[in-house]
Design an enzyme around this catalytic site. Structure first.
Site, PDB file in Angstrom:
ATOM      1  CG  HIS A  38      -2.143  -0.930   0.970  1.00 55.55           C
ATOM      2  ND1 HIS A  38      -3.272  -0.576   0.295  1.00 55.55           N
ATOM      3  CD2 HIS A  38      -2.308  -2.222   1.323  1.00 55.55           C
ATOM      4  CE1 HIS A  38      -4.101  -1.619   0.252  1.00 55.55           C
ATOM      5  NE2 HIS A  38      -3.533  -2.631   0.863  1.00 55.55           N
ATOM      6  CG  ASP A  40       1.237   0.841  -5.224  1.00 58.52           C
ATOM      7  OD1 ASP A  40       0.429   1.113  -4.300  1.00 58.52           O
ATOM      8  OD2 ASP A  40       0.959   0.083  -6.175  1.00 58.52           O
ATOM      9  N   GLY A 124      -8.192 -13.752  -8.156  1.00 58.92           N
ATOM     10  CA  GLY A 124      -8.619 -13.437  -6.792  1.00 58.92           C
ATOM     11  C   GLY A 124      -7.598 -13.797  -5.729  1.00 58.92           C
ATOM     12  CB  ALA A 125      -4.568 -15.796  -5.733  1.00 61.17           C
ATOM     13  CG  LEU A 127      -0.879 -14.529  -6.913  1.00 55.61           C
ATOM     14  CD1 LEU A 127      -0.670 -15.974  -7.357  1.00 55.61           C
ATOM     15  CD2 LEU A 127       0.271 -14.093  -6.018  1.00 55.61           C
ATOM     16  CB  SER A 128      -1.170  -8.495 -10.143  1.00 57.43           C
ATOM     17  OG  SER A 128      -1.100  -7.797  -8.960  1.00 57.43           O
ATOM     18  CD  GLU A 162      -6.891  -2.942 -12.068  1.00 58.89           C
ATOM     19  OE1 GLU A 162      -6.236  -3.534 -12.942  1.00 58.89           O
ATOM     20  OE2 GLU A 162      -7.549  -3.524 -11.190  1.00 58.89           O
ATOM     21  CG  ASP A 174      -0.463  -4.851  -8.690  1.00 52.29           C
ATOM     22  OD1 ASP A 174       0.396  -4.894  -7.791  1.00 52.29           O
ATOM     23  OD2 ASP A 174      -1.686  -4.837  -8.466  1.00 52.29           O
ATOM     24  CE1 TYR A 224      -4.984  -0.981  -3.326  1.00 54.16           C
ATOM     25  CE2 TYR A 224      -5.921   0.873  -4.526  1.00 54.16           C
ATOM     26  CZ  TYR A 224      -4.841   0.066  -4.215  1.00 54.16           C
ATOM     27  OH  TYR A 224      -3.610   0.333  -4.773  1.00 54.16           O
TER      28      TYR A 224
HETATM   29  C1  GLA Z   1      -3.114  -3.875  -5.205  1.00 52.32           C
HETATM   30  C2  GLA Z   1      -2.859  -2.676  -6.105  1.00 52.32           C
HETATM   31  C3  GLA Z   1      -1.410  -2.199  -6.010  1.00 52.32           C
HETATM   32  C4  GLA Z   1      -0.975  -2.009  -4.569  1.00 52.32           C
HETATM   33  C5  GLA Z   1      -1.361  -3.215  -3.713  1.00 52.32           C
HETATM   34  C6  GLA Z   1      -1.100  -2.980  -2.254  1.00 52.32           C
HETATM   35  O1  GLA Z   1      -2.402  -4.981  -5.666  1.00 52.32           O
HETATM   36  O2  GLA Z   1      -3.170  -2.981  -7.438  1.00 52.32           O
HETATM   37  O3  GLA Z   1      -1.233  -1.024  -6.756  1.00 52.32           O
HETATM   38  O4  GLA Z   1      -1.498  -0.824  -4.038  1.00 52.32           O
HETATM   39  O5  GLA Z   1      -2.718  -3.568  -3.872  1.00 52.32           O
HETATM   40  O6  GLA Z   1       0.260  -2.817  -2.018  1.00 52.32           O
END
Ligand code: GLA
Length: 388
Positions: A38, A40, A124-125, A127-128, A162, A174, A224
């Site tokens: 969090h 970034d 949903g894990a 892992l982006s 996004e 990410d 978020y």
């Molecule tokens: C998600 C967001 C990222 C980052 C993380 C938390 O993955 O996409 O940009 O803020 O949460 O570190």
């Protein structure tokens, strides 16, 4: 989980069935983040790496002025006129529409595009998988139409997609990790300047094991965005005394203490977590250079405590997994990873001890929570690009 060759063959076959031409192939990996959570979107520091789980895309431009898209994993087709791009009901399509719209916003015209995609990043894990999809598609369009856009700009475009089409005001970590990942390395990214530095993670001493709770609490995206605005509020209060502070990245613990009485406890806690998390990233990088995983691991536990108690983005399932890891002598460090409210914990497991830890965590979690987790052992990998 399917292997690389099977996925590619399936995508190629499906593409040829649907569109009668052989496609070009692209890939973009998911990511882990060792520390710096969090931070970034607070202009701070993160330490992510791309992993050996990816989204693969079969892509070819068409001259029909249409986006014709197929999600292999969802077994679903979607089509939209390139001149009428808008947010749609089909969630996965929004990522691709969102990316295409960013090219148009630059005055570029990505004619029509056909795309079949799939992959092995568990959704949903945390892992982006969405960032991977955006980055892979952005790389694909850029290449198909020879737009020559720099990688850093493609990353910003993927992030915007996004924001605008998925409604999550995510930071840049990410998309950056998915694009600039390098096998054998994690990267320390300065999310303000986008300067980055690779640090070797040779895996000689630790293995990375992810424990997926397979829960995704519905709060995830709304909370978020709320955290982002809480951080902004904190910055405003700090600015009232220290006008040079542009974001929490510029603040230090002494500054925060000075304004403590001027802010609500919640806002103070959020700021306290972020300011200390940036400090932890610095310390963690120093530890990594010395292969000091014991110090590194302690910092991860501190991060988890902060995310759980101050930033309040954890949940009972994640806290339970970290408690189990903490009791195991085979773990150097563990913490929840990503946005929170579900998803995975990341565990640094001492070499040779992974199997032992996996059976312990499976058993203990079942006992406490009553459901099962999914385990992924991951390695670092290279970032997004065209496949030969
Ligand atoms: C998600 C967001 C990222 C980052 C993380 C938390 O993955 O996409 O940009 O803020 O949460 O570190």
């Amino acid at each position: 989980m399917q292997d690389f060759n099977t996925i590619i063959q399936n995508l190629q076959r499906k593409f040829t069935d649907l569109f009668q031409l052989p496609p070009d192939l692209y890939q973009a990996p998911g990511r882990i983040n060792l520390i710096g959570e969090h931070t970034d979107y607070n202009d701070g520091f993160v330490l992510p790496a791309a992993i050996d789980k990816a989204i693969y895309l079969a892509i070819l431009k068409n001259d029909l002025e249409k986006l014709r898209l197929f999600s292999y994993n969802m077994d679903e087709f979607f089509e939209i006129d390139i001149h009428e791009l808008k947010k749609v009901e089909v969630q996965w399509a929004n990522y691709l529409i969102g990316v295409t719209a960013q090219f148009q916003k630059k005055g570029l015209n990505p004619g029509g595009i056909d795309c079949v995609f799939g992959g092995n990043i568990p959704p949903g894990a945390g892992l982006s998988s969405s960032a991977a999809l955006e980055c892979g598609f952005a790389a694909g369009i850029n290449d198909q139409f020879d737009f020559g856009i720099e990688k850093t700009e493609l990353i910003r475009m993927a992030q915007k997609a996004e924001h605008e089409y998925a409604g999550v005001l995510c930071g840049i970590m990410d998309q950056f990790a998915s694009t600039f990942g390098k096998e054998g390395y994690v990267m320390k990214l300065d999310c303000r300047s986008l300067d980055y530095e690779y640090f070797p993670l040779t895996n000689q001493e630790v293995d990375i094991v992810l424990c997926d709770t397979r829960v995704e609490h519905s709060l995830a995206s709304s909370e978020y965005n709320i955290r982002r605005s809480e951080c902004d509020k904190g910055v405003k209060t700090i600015q009232s005394v220290f006008p040079d502070v542009k974001s929490l990245r510029d603040a230090d613990p002494a500054m925060l203490d000075k304004v403590k009485t001027r802010m609500k406890t919640t806002i103070y806690d959020r700021c306290h977590y972020i300011i200390h998390e940036n400090i932890r990233v610095e310390k963690a990088c120093k530890a990594l250079l010395k292969n000091d995983f014991s110090t590194f691991g302690k910092l991860m536990y501190e991060t988890h405590a902060g995310l759980s108690k101050e930033y309040m983005v954890s949940c009972i399932e994640l806290d339970t997994l970290v408690d189990i890891a903490k009791k195991s002598p085979d773990i150097s460090g563990a913490r929840m990873m990503g946005g929170g409210f579900g998803g995975c914990t990341i565990n640094l497991v001492k070499k040779g001890k992974a199997e032992k830890f996996i059976s312990l965590v499976n058993e203990e979690y079942k006992k406490t929570i009553g459901s099962t987790i999914q385990i992924y052992r991951v390695k670092t990998s290279d970032g997004a690009g065209k496949l030969n």
